[in-house]
Design an enzyme around this catalytic site. Structure first.
Site, PDB file in Angstrom:
ATOM      1  N   GLY A 243     -74.190  14.129 -18.085  1.00  0.00           N
ATOM      2  CA  GLY A 243     -72.930  13.767 -18.634  1.00  0.00           C
ATOM      3  C   GLY A 243     -73.064  12.396 -19.317  1.00  0.00           C
ATOM      4  O   GLY A 243     -74.121  11.601 -19.427  1.00  0.00           O
ATOM      5  N   SER A 244     -71.670  11.602 -19.081  1.00  0.00           N
ATOM      6  CA  SER A 244     -71.606  10.391 -19.518  1.00  0.00           C
ATOM      7  C   SER A 244     -72.029   9.440 -18.541  1.00  0.00           C
ATOM      8  O   SER A 244     -71.847   9.864 -17.593  1.00  0.00           O
ATOM      9  CB  SER A 244     -70.129  10.002 -20.183  1.00  0.00           C
ATOM     10  OG  SER A 244     -69.286  10.161 -19.019  1.00  0.00           O
ATOM     11  N   GLU A 263     -78.721  12.472 -15.784  1.00  0.00           N
ATOM     12  CA  GLU A 263     -79.170  12.566 -16.982  1.00  0.00           C
ATOM     13  C   GLU A 263     -77.935  12.102 -17.652  1.00  0.00           C
ATOM     14  O   GLU A 263     -77.039  13.065 -17.936  1.00  0.00           O
ATOM     15  CB  GLU A 263     -79.655  13.970 -17.245  1.00  0.00           C
ATOM     16  CG  GLU A 263     -80.443  14.010 -18.598  1.00  0.00           C
ATOM     17  CD  GLU A 263     -79.783  14.374 -19.677  1.00  0.00           C
ATOM     18  OE1 GLU A 263     -79.254  13.365 -20.419  1.00  0.00           O
ATOM     19  OE2 GLU A 263     -79.555  15.643 -19.858  1.00  0.00           O
ATOM     20  N   LEU A 264     -78.099  10.980 -18.400  1.00  0.00           N
ATOM     21  CA  LEU A 264     -76.704  10.392 -19.105  1.00  0.00           C
ATOM     22  C   LEU A 264     -76.921  10.105 -20.396  1.00  0.00           C
ATOM     23  O   LEU A 264     -77.846  10.860 -21.008  1.00  0.00           O
ATOM     24  CB  LEU A 264     -76.356   9.056 -18.417  1.00  0.00           C
ATOM     25  CG  LEU A 264     -76.363   8.976 -16.700  1.00  0.00           C
ATOM     26  CD1 LEU A 264     -75.997   7.659 -16.080  1.00  0.00           C
ATOM     27  CD2 LEU A 264     -75.298  10.173 -16.360  1.00  0.00           C
ATOM     28  N   CYS A 297     -77.421  14.286 -26.545  1.00  0.00           N
ATOM     29  CA  CYS A 297     -77.308  12.684 -26.061  1.00  0.00           C
ATOM     30  C   CYS A 297     -78.606  12.108 -26.652  1.00  0.00           C
ATOM     31  O   CYS A 297     -78.839  10.988 -26.707  1.00  0.00           O
ATOM     32  CB  CYS A 297     -77.702  12.816 -24.672  1.00  0.00           C
ATOM     33  SG  CYS A 297     -78.790  13.972 -24.059  1.00  0.00           S
ATOM     34  N   GLU A 388     -72.670   5.617 -27.271  1.00  0.00           N
ATOM     35  CA  GLU A 388     -72.990   6.978 -27.641  1.00  0.00           C
ATOM     36  C   GLU A 388     -71.771   7.728 -28.436  1.00  0.00           C
ATOM     37  O   GLU A 388     -70.944   7.797 -27.945  1.00  0.00           O
ATOM     38  CB  GLU A 388     -73.434   7.784 -26.424  1.00  0.00           C
ATOM     39  CG  GLU A 388     -73.774   9.234 -26.681  1.00  0.00           C
ATOM     40  CD  GLU A 388     -74.077  10.090 -25.659  1.00  0.00           C
ATOM     41  OE1 GLU A 388     -75.282  10.877 -25.510  1.00  0.00           O
ATOM     42  OE2 GLU A 388     -73.263   9.923 -24.568  1.00  0.00           O
TER      43      GLU A 388
END
Length: 486
Positions: A243-244, A263-264, A297, A388
């Site tokens: 996520g963020s 996992e950003l 992403c 992002e």
């Protein structure tokens, strides 16, 4: 679970799984539900069960109770369970694709890719079960080790909590569930509130195969309070989150000292060298910048072009972007559709308006969607460059040379994937050596990901690696054995 089929004829979803949440050895009823709506037109897809803190705590207790049995499960049983999951998804492939379109609003072409990648992830994790072993260690390198036998093995880390994002709900869930099962860990999945349906169905298919104890795979929906109940329990072995960056940082703080895999986000860069095949690079930006409507992403967000070829490249890119099909995600030709919700759409449009840049193309609404956008003249400090964006927006900037391009890429606080287009082997290896990212791609989009490769980032893009082999390593601990034969 009832899937509403007010969506157009030709896309009925014939799915059946119990109501409630898969917790313990059955499905637990919830007092409240949430409306899951189709982002394209706002129509109701389903009423999904809403979890609570109490249900999260119950799931943890059930997972802890089954952890010894999961750790003792033989390799053949874990491998068979994963292959059964693979086969069940394969048997329902088209239905999963249709369901993903309805709950995520992503174009059908992207949902087909998601299901295909899910199948690879499940099969690869099954194969990795056979490779989950250790090595002998020569303890007699010191005289005191003479006569000793040493070896290490990998043991399950314990209960795994997997928290997933809305954009690839089925695939992200598979990347949490499959490595956990392969490692011998019970797993509790918390899907994004907007997109729980495909994950609920996946959990049902795995549990109904009876290859694992039902408590081995559980799912809890809900808000931040539910997430905190899961990640703050000190008996959890690991938390795996996608996520963020802001949410990931909060989870890492709240979960400490539990192991956390993050996992950003990112604002993936693509560098176009003066010697690049410009048409191939322009094709790549279109292919890599607008898939999943930009809600990925590692979609292309920042493009850095050497000055001598900037004008030609931007012209090629603009020609191609104008041909990107926008509209109904159920149609096979659609490449950009409405974002997940109105709040996301409003934010992206605000960022475009406040960028200070020029819209080469796009920059406005097209129905409920945002037209594929190319911005130029954007400086540092603008959100569309620094953060992002998670929308169909690409920002192009010229640079004097490759050194300046690499420096600009690295000034970002993110570092997930980056790409460079060049005909020079020296430039390619310089990019691999110097760009600060978890992956560097040469002459292809930064969004390329094979699900068996190590995947993750540096800096604010996260910690740890996904991909079944690498995630299994993260979800196991090394146990050293030292024996002196009597």
């Amino acid at each position: 679970m009832t899937i509403h089929t007010a969506a157009p004829s030709g896309l009925p979803i014939d799915t059946a799984w119990p109501s409630g949440l898969p917790i313990g050895d059955g499905w637990v009823a919830t007092a409240e539900t949430d409306d899951i709506t189709f982002p394209y037109d706002g129509s109701l897809v389903a009423k999904a069960p809403r979890g609570t803190k109490a249900l999260a705590e119950q799931a943890v207790e059930e997972a802890l109770a089954v952890a010894p049995a999961m750790a003792a499960l033989p390799s053949h049983a874990r491998r068979a369970a994963l292959m059964q999951a693979h086969d069940a998804v394969e048997a329902n492939r088209e239905e999963f694709e249709r369901l993903l379109v309805l709950e995520t609003g992503k174009p059908l072409v992207d949902c087909k890719v998601e299901v295909a990648r899910t199948l690879v992830t499940l099969a690869t994790a099954a194969e990795e079960v056979a490779r989950l072993h250790g090595e002998t260690v020569p303890l007699d390198l010191l005289p005191s080790g003479e006569g000793l036998i040493g070896f290490w093995t990998r043991r399950p880390i314990g209960v795994v909590v997997g928290i997933t994002g809305f954009n690839y709900p089925l695939l992200l869930a598979a990347h949490k569930i499959a490595p956990a099962v392969a490692a011998g860990c019970p797993v509790i999945v918390k899907p994004a509130p907007a997109t729980p349906l495909a994950t609920l169905w996946l959990a049902h298919l795995i549990r109904s195969a009876n290859a694992l104890p039902p408590q081995a795979v559980q799912l809890v929906t809900g808000d931040v309070e539910v997430g905190r109940a899961l990640v703050e329990d000190r008996r959890i072995g690991a938390v795996s989150f996608t996520g963020s960056a802001a949410a990931g940082h909060a989870i890492a703080r709240n979960a400490a000292p539990t192991k956390v895999l993050l996992e950003l986000g990112s604002n993936a860069a693509l560098v176009v060298a003066a010697d690049a095949d410009l048409e191939a690079a322009a094709d790549a930006v279109v292919r890599g910048g607008y898939y999943a409507s930009g809600q990925a992403c590692i979609s292309v967000q920042r493009v850095l072009v050497e000055e001598p070829v900037r004008e030609r490249f931007v012209s090629l890119l603009a020609e191609r972007v104008k041909n990107v099909a926008v509209g109904d995600p159920r149609l096979p030709e659609t490449r950009v559709a409405p974002l997940i919700d109105q709040a996301a759409t409003d934010r992206v449009l605000e960022w475009i308006a406040g960028s200070g840049g020029e819209a080469v193309t796009g920059g406005h609404r097209e129905g409920r969607a945002i037209a594929p956008t190319v911005l130029a003249g954007v400086g540092d400090g603008a959100a569309v460059w620094d953060e992002e964006i998670f929308g169909p927006v690409v920002v192009v900037r010229s640079v004097p040379d490759i050194d300046a391009a690499f420096a600009a890429v690295n000034r970002s606080r993110y570092g997930l994937h980056a790409a460079v287009f060049t005909r020079s082997l020296a430039t390619a290896f310089a990019a691999i050596e110097r760009i600060e990212a978890g992956g560097v791609v040469v002459n292809e989009v930064p969004g390329f990901r094979a699900d068996n490769m190590p995947y993750g980032g540096v800096k604010d893009s996260g910690i740890g690696r996904e991909g079944p082999r690498f995630a299994i390593e993260e979800l196991t601990v090394t146990r050293m054995a030292i024996i002196r034969p009597s």
